[in-house]
Write an enzyme that holds these catalytic residues in place. Sequence first.
Site, mmCIF file in Angstrom:
data_model
loop_
_atom_site.group_PDB
_atom_site.id
_atom_site.type_symbol
_atom_site.label_atom_id
_atom_site.label_comp_id
_atom_site.label_asym_id
_atom_site.label_seq_id
_atom_site.Cartn_x
_atom_site.Cartn_y
_atom_site.Cartn_z
ATOM 1 N N CYS A 60 -13.194 -35.120 22.834
ATOM 2 C CA CYS A 60 -12.943 -36.052 23.641
ATOM 3 C C CYS A 60 -13.080 -37.224 23.538
ATOM 4 C CB CYS A 60 -14.303 -34.931 25.303
ATOM 5 S SG CYS A 60 -14.157 -33.436 24.850
ATOM 6 N N HIS A 78 -9.796 -37.978 32.745
ATOM 7 C CA HIS A 78 -10.219 -37.715 32.118
ATOM 8 C C HIS A 78 -9.104 -37.286 30.728
ATOM 9 C CE1 HIS A 78 -12.179 -37.047 28.740
ATOM 10 N NE2 HIS A 78 -12.560 -36.123 28.781
#
Lengths: 129, 392
Positions: free
Chosen positions: B93, B340
């Site tokens: 991430c 995201h």
Amino acid sequence: MISPRYHREIPQRYRLEAGKCKQCGNISFPPRLVCPKCKSKSFETVQLGREGKILTFTIIRVGPDKFSKETPYVVAIIELNDGVRLTAQVSDCDVDKVAIGDKVKLVFRKIQDEGKSGLHCYGYKAVLT
Amino acid sequence: MLNEMKSRFAGKDVAVIGVGMTKFGELWKKSLRDIFVEASLKAIENSGVDHIDSMYVGTMSGGLFVGQEHIGAVMADYLGVAPIPATRVESACASGGAAFRQAYFEVASGHSEIVLAGGVEKMTDGADVTEALAAAADQEYEVYNGITFPGLYAMIARAHMHQYKTTREQLAHVAVKNHKNGSMNPNAQFRSPVTLEQVMKATMVADPLRLLDCSPVSDGGAAVIVCSVDYAKKLKKPYVKVVASAQASDTIALHSRESLTALKCVSVAADKAYKQAGLKPSDINFAEVHDCFTIAEIVVTEDLGFFEKGLGGAAAENGSTAIGGKIPINTSGGLKSKGHPVGATGVAQIIELYEQLTGNSGERQVKNAKYGLAQNMGGSGASCIIHILEAV
Ligand SMILES: [Zn+2]
């Protein structure tokens, strides 16, 4: 038939074999080639005890496809009595009754089915003691 | 300390001179490459440069999400900039932050004049998203036993609640604030505010985390143009200066960490970043942090030194992290509300810093902001990348 990937981990998953650093005594589970504490590369194989306690946990309500038929299930971080920590499901329990600090014992269980062929894969789960 | 660092780092001063991003959300009509090219074209146009010398693309898992690897080459080809060097960068991430850091190094070293740093992810094409994201954890010793990413952060949340008496309501306050901020961001996936009650009653995903504690599944791309400060001055365009770039790692498995309630990769990277910039946490005017789950924002704001350990939840509850508060956190809406798309997130954080520091954030503008910090995190905290940008 057992896949090579699964076969490699059997000593850890079935027998809880860990690597104890010959220089500083730190136990790595799974075994490592380098001790994270003292950087030594010399280890002896030891078998972990199966008793410990729950440090934290969650109840998985939305699982990956592979585990979706088993929800809700508890996953916990467990500290064994020899100080080693690992992640395991807590089985055979009322999921709403589990608490931090609960004493547990690791038992041999089926964990999942691997890949398209659906090979049964085993390992450790915890049960409350 | 500043002089000591400056003497060790003899590179060029680095600037961000242009930014571009797609809207984040479910972009059914756009492919992975379309999304990246759209964001990159906007950044190039926004910066006014007539070419780029090289590019980095942050992507967590083109392979698992859409079956595409070799992302650097794909994107250079479709952006029409081949044969320039193009490299895909991966740190789960934190892939976007890592891509930006590579661009920073390449410019600081003098190797290239103008570098594009981008990030992209396409998550809604039908892959098992829970399984793909779990690839950022320890496959053999965490994921094998049935844990998920919400589950890992849920275990951090429960430990934090146990140790510091953080409340379920405090977690919810993070979501309420970030949705409010996101409602003012035209690029955000969710532009609707949520109430405390909605968060508290949302579907349980992994106790104690509910659906509205989790960042969504998103498609999206973001890109920025990086060059030397000297070059930026010649372009006569608004620019911001990169005053720190830092990175740290930790054990891949959450269970192997020294603490289950602190993220060491964050505090280690933050120390390095503050030293490089010659700043203290109290000098930072606002920050974009990695709120993949509400608990992450609470722990990260503590470990960045904005709040005493254990008081991150109270800070979210008492308005310290709201726009107008002591230190506004996630003015963009954060991962929670802006969305995201994993690889794009770290670059989108840099874009929010750029827009705030050049006074272009409209309704969500932080007044008199001089220093902004971006904190991008991989997995359950096994990697962290921090940048500090300064208004000029
Ligand atoms: Zn050792």
